[in-house]
Scaffold this motif. Structure first.
Motif, PDB file in Angstrom:
ATOM      1  N   GLY A  37      24.434  34.423  47.132  1.00 56.62           N
ATOM      2  CA  GLY A  37      23.487  35.453  47.543  1.00 56.62           C
ATOM      3  C   GLY A  37      24.065  36.485  48.483  1.00 56.62           C
ATOM      4  N   ASP A  38      25.242  36.209  49.063  1.00 53.05           N
ATOM      5  CA  ASP A  38      25.908  37.196  49.910  1.00 53.05           C
ATOM      6  C   ASP A  38      26.467  38.331  49.062  1.00 53.05           C
ATOM      7  N   TYR A  39      26.713  39.463  49.713  1.00 54.91           N
ATOM      8  CA  TYR A  39      27.405  40.589  49.088  1.00 54.91           C
ATOM      9  C   TYR A  39      28.821  40.649  49.657  1.00 54.91           C
ATOM     10  N   VAL A  40      29.781  40.857  48.773  1.00 46.41           N
ATOM     11  CA  VAL A  40      31.185  40.947  49.191  1.00 46.41           C
ATOM     12  C   VAL A  40      31.622  42.405  49.046  1.00 46.41           C
ATOM     13  N   GLU A  41      31.937  43.027  50.155  1.00 47.04           N
ATOM     14  CA  GLU A  41      32.395  44.418  50.137  1.00 47.04           C
ATOM     15  C   GLU A  41      33.912  44.429  50.330  1.00 47.04           C
ATOM     16  N   VAL A  42      34.609  44.784  49.276  1.00 43.99           N
ATOM     17  CA  VAL A  42      36.068  44.688  49.245  1.00 43.99           C
ATOM     18  C   VAL A  42      36.687  46.072  49.421  1.00 43.99           C
ATOM     19  N   THR A  43      37.573  46.183  50.374  1.00 46.01           N
ATOM     20  CA  THR A  43      38.402  47.380  50.530  1.00 46.01           C
ATOM     21  C   THR A  43      39.802  47.047  50.046  1.00 46.01           C
ATOM     22  N   LEU A  44      40.227  47.702  48.984  1.00 44.16           N
ATOM     23  CA  LEU A  44      41.543  47.463  48.402  1.00 44.16           C
ATOM     24  C   LEU A  44      42.460  48.626  48.763  1.00 44.16           C
ATOM     25  N   VAL A  62      26.397  40.921  54.216  1.00 41.32           N
ATOM     26  CA  VAL A  62      27.480  41.683  53.594  1.00 41.32           C
ATOM     27  C   VAL A  62      28.769  41.235  54.254  1.00 41.32           C
ATOM     28  N   VAL A  63      29.618  40.589  53.476  1.00 43.00           N
ATOM     29  CA  VAL A  63      30.889  40.077  53.993  1.00 43.00           C
ATOM     30  C   VAL A  63      31.979  41.092  53.667  1.00 43.00           C
ATOM     31  N   GLU A  64      32.567  41.665  54.697  1.00 44.70           N
ATOM     32  CA  GLU A  64      33.597  42.692  54.524  1.00 44.70           C
ATOM     33  C   GLU A  64      34.974  42.039  54.403  1.00 44.70           C
ATOM     34  N   VAL A  65      35.685  42.402  53.353  1.00 43.25           N
ATOM     35  CA  VAL A  65      37.015  41.861  53.080  1.00 43.25           C
ATOM     36  C   VAL A  65      37.967  43.025  52.835  1.00 43.25           C
ATOM     37  N   THR A  66      39.095  43.024  53.509  1.00 43.56           N
ATOM     38  CA  THR A  66      40.132  44.028  53.270  1.00 43.56           C
ATOM     39  C   THR A  66      41.371  43.346  52.701  1.00 43.56           C
ATOM     40  N   LEU A  67      41.790  43.804  51.532  1.00 42.80           N
ATOM     41  CA  LEU A  67      43.002  43.301  50.895  1.00 42.80           C
ATOM     42  C   LEU A  67      44.017  44.437  50.828  1.00 42.80           C
ATOM     43  N   THR A  68      45.087  44.296  51.569  1.00 41.90           N
ATOM     44  CA  THR A  68      46.167  45.284  51.553  1.00 41.90           C
ATOM     45  C   THR A  68      47.264  44.797  50.612  1.00 41.90           C
ATOM     46  N   PRO A 110      16.740  37.809  44.004  1.00 42.62           N
ATOM     47  CA  PRO A 110      16.043  39.091  44.108  1.00 42.62           C
ATOM     48  C   PRO A 110      17.017  40.255  44.195  1.00 42.62           C
ATOM     49  N   SER A 111      16.688  41.331  43.504  1.00 43.92           N
ATOM     50  CA  SER A 111      17.500  42.543  43.584  1.00 43.92           C
ATOM     51  C   SER A 111      17.100  43.329  44.828  1.00 43.92           C
ATOM     52  N   LEU A 112      18.091  43.797  45.554  1.00 45.24           N
ATOM     53  CA  LEU A 112      17.833  44.580  46.756  1.00 45.24           C
ATOM     54  C   LEU A 112      18.228  46.026  46.521  1.00 45.24           C
ATOM     55  N   SER A 113      17.469  46.909  47.113  1.00 45.97           N
ATOM     56  CA  SER A 113      17.793  48.333  47.042  1.00 45.97           C
ATOM     57  C   SER A 113      18.951  48.640  47.987  1.00 45.97           C
ATOM     58  N   GLU A 114      19.543  49.815  47.826  1.00 40.48           N
ATOM     59  CA  GLU A 114      20.622  50.222  48.725  1.00 40.48           C
ATOM     60  C   GLU A 114      20.130  50.259  50.168  1.00 40.48           C
ATOM     61  N   GLU A 166      17.819  48.354  51.480  1.00 41.44           N
ATOM     62  CA  GLU A 166      17.695  46.973  51.951  1.00 41.44           C
ATOM     63  C   GLU A 166      19.059  46.352  52.227  1.00 41.44           C
ATOM     64  N   ILE A 167      20.015  46.640  51.365  1.00 45.03           N
ATOM     65  CA  ILE A 167      21.369  46.116  51.583  1.00 45.03           C
ATOM     66  C   ILE A 167      21.958  46.696  52.869  1.00 45.03           C
ATOM     67  N   ALA A 168      21.644  47.967  53.132  1.00 44.65           N
ATOM     68  CA  ALA A 168      22.167  48.625  54.333  1.00 44.65           C
ATOM     69  C   ALA A 168      21.664  47.962  55.611  1.00 44.65           C
ATOM     70  N   LYS A 169      20.538  47.270  55.537  1.00 43.07           N
ATOM     71  CA  LYS A 169      19.958  46.623  56.718  1.00 43.07           C
ATOM     72  C   LYS A 169      20.456  45.190  56.910  1.00 43.07           C
ATOM     73  N   LEU A 170      21.198  44.670  55.923  1.00 46.20           N
ATOM     74  CA  LEU A 170      21.695  43.301  56.046  1.00 46.20           C
ATOM     75  C   LEU A 170      22.765  43.210  57.127  1.00 46.20           C
ATOM     76  N   PRO A 171      22.845  42.057  57.801  1.00 41.83           N
ATOM     77  CA  PRO A 171      23.948  41.882  58.762  1.00 41.83           C
ATOM     78  C   PRO A 171      25.293  41.950  58.056  1.00 41.83           C
ATOM     79  N   ARG A 172      26.283  42.489  58.744  1.00 45.00           N
ATOM     80  CA  ARG A 172      27.623  42.639  58.191  1.00 45.00           C
ATOM     81  C   ARG A 172      28.592  41.768  58.986  1.00 45.00           C
ATOM     82  N   VAL A 173      29.433  41.058  58.261  1.00 43.48           N
ATOM     83  CA  VAL A 173      30.415  40.161  58.867  1.00 43.48           C
ATOM     84  C   VAL A 173      31.778  40.494  58.296  1.00 43.48           C
TER      85      VAL A 173
END
Length: 398
Positions: free
Chosen positions: A135-142, A96-102, A60-64, A66-73
């Motif tokens: 089904g998870d979202y990966v939020e990458v900070t580069l 939403v899985v937060e990943v930081t790559l330096t 299923p496609s989620l709106s912004e 809806e994504i904003a309400k997902l738990p963040r890890v």
């Protein structure tokens, strides 16, 4: 090497300007079509020789909102061969899985004689393993610190659109990019830097690659209805290096990223690496760096090679289950001895250790193993089983 300030600025301008232009042009090809939900194929297995037609299940496609309400890890990045903490079976719905790559451009000792200026995600070769669920979202900070010399980006083979995110993540020194992608396909996938043109292979063969594992939400199965669990996960990133030599046959040394571009690429065009290693260095997975397990433990190995084909093999064992092409939608292979990892992909291998001792984990192109460095060790503790193997006689012929 001669390296005055004017030449350094000229080189930096070249490295930044040309890659930015080519990368932007490539990104524009896909950005316009980067919309819509991705599908996931889940085959229903009837038997070893029968596979039903695949049923396409569209996530299923989620709106912004809806994504904003997902738990963040926030996933803590750890250096290979170790994997980040994760659940074998997903708990709850998508996250939403937060990943930081330096990005770190740094001196790198490959063996006792050869060194290079490695281009790395987070200071390791390969970059850290990322583990999420379908089904998870990966939020990458580069992050590209201003102390670096080169432009970078990141292309996730597990993602959909914009050159794997490469078209959205170009960062010059001092810049940061944030990009989100949805994990729609279960399996193991490569990620790597791909700034454009000849800089793509240059960055990859200088160490700038890693892997992502997208686990099925209900956990691994063999594709025949049997659940598969594991006690440990290890990540082996196989890396080909091309270190040029001078007229005296000595390995050349450089002081800044990009300074060796011409020499390295001239050597690399011959397609013969000077080193083929696991986790960035000769011997990285031996001695104190050896992987460890106990008799009875089940280990899941992730093996990637972002550039060349390779042949992982466990001497003293064989894979109980294997996903050679990396897709968990595939029926798992059983009892395979040696796998083929296609360049630019990752494979997954499962083994339950039944005997103690030191197992050699090698690229079974044995020249690359013994001569170029593609050897690691698995040290296993426990009781020996004479039923599986027993020494009958040793000594003279009489």
């Amino acid at each position: 090497m001669e390296n005055n300030n004017d030449k350094t600025m000229d080189r930096r301008s070249f490295l930044r300007g040309t890659t930015l232009a080519s990368g932007a042009a490539l990104g524009a090809i896909t950005l316009a079509g980067n919309a819509g939900a991705a599908g996931t194929t889940a085959p229903t297995v009837l038997g070893d020789d029968q596979i039903a037609s695949a049923e396409v299940k569209v996530a299923p496609s989620l709106s912004e909102a809806e994504i904003a309400k997902l738990p963040r890890v926030k996933q803590e990045m750890v250096a290979p061969p170790f994997a980040p903490k994760h659940d074998l079976i997903a708990k709850g719905g998508p996250k939403v899985v937060e990943v930081t790559l330096t990005i770190e451009e740094m001196p790198w000792q490959i063996d006792d004689e050869a060194e290079t200026i490695a281009l790395t995600f987070h200071g390791s070769v390969p970059g850290p393993l990322i583990v999420v669920h379908e089904g998870d979202y990966v939020e990458v900070t580069l992050e590209n610190p201003e102390t670096n010399a080169m432009e970078h980006n990141v292309d996730f083979h597990a993602s959909t659109g914009a050159l794997g995110g490469g078209g959205l993540t170009h960062v010059l020194p001092g810049e940061t990019a944030v990009m989100r992608w949805k994990a729609t396909k279960p399996g193991a996938f490569v990620y790597h830097c791909a700034p454009g043109g000849s800089m793509i292979p240059y960055h990859v063969i200088k160490g700038m690659n890693g892997a992502v594992v997208v686990l099925p939400r209900d956990g691994l199965t063999d594709g025949r209805g049997k659940a598969i669990t594991y006690d440990k996960m290890y990540y082996i990133g196989e890396q080909d290096f091309y270190v040029p030599k001078d007229e005296n046959g000595e390995y050349m040394k450089f002081t800044e990223a990009g300074e060796d571009f011409s020499e390295v690429m001239e050597l690399a065009r011959g397609l013969i690496p000077t080193h083929e290693v696991f986790n960035g260095k000769v011997g990285a997975l031996t001695g104190d760096g050896a992987m460890k397990a106990k008799v009875g433990e089940k280990v899941l190995f992730i093996h990637s090679q972002a550039n060349r084909d390779c042949r992982p093999h466990l001497i003293g064992g064989h894979w109980n289950y294997s996903w050679e092409a990396g897709s968990f939608d595939d029926i798992a292979g059983r009892g395979h001895e040696t796998a083929i990892i296609r360049g630019g992909s990752a494979g997954v291998f499962h083994y339950e250790f039944l005997q103690p001792g030191v197992y050699a984990y090698v690229n079974h192109n044995l020249i690359e193993a013994t001569e170029l460095g593609a050897v690691g060790h698995m040290v296993v503790e426990g009781e020996w089983d004479d039923d599986l193997m027993k020494e009958i006689k040793k000594g003279g012929t009489s």
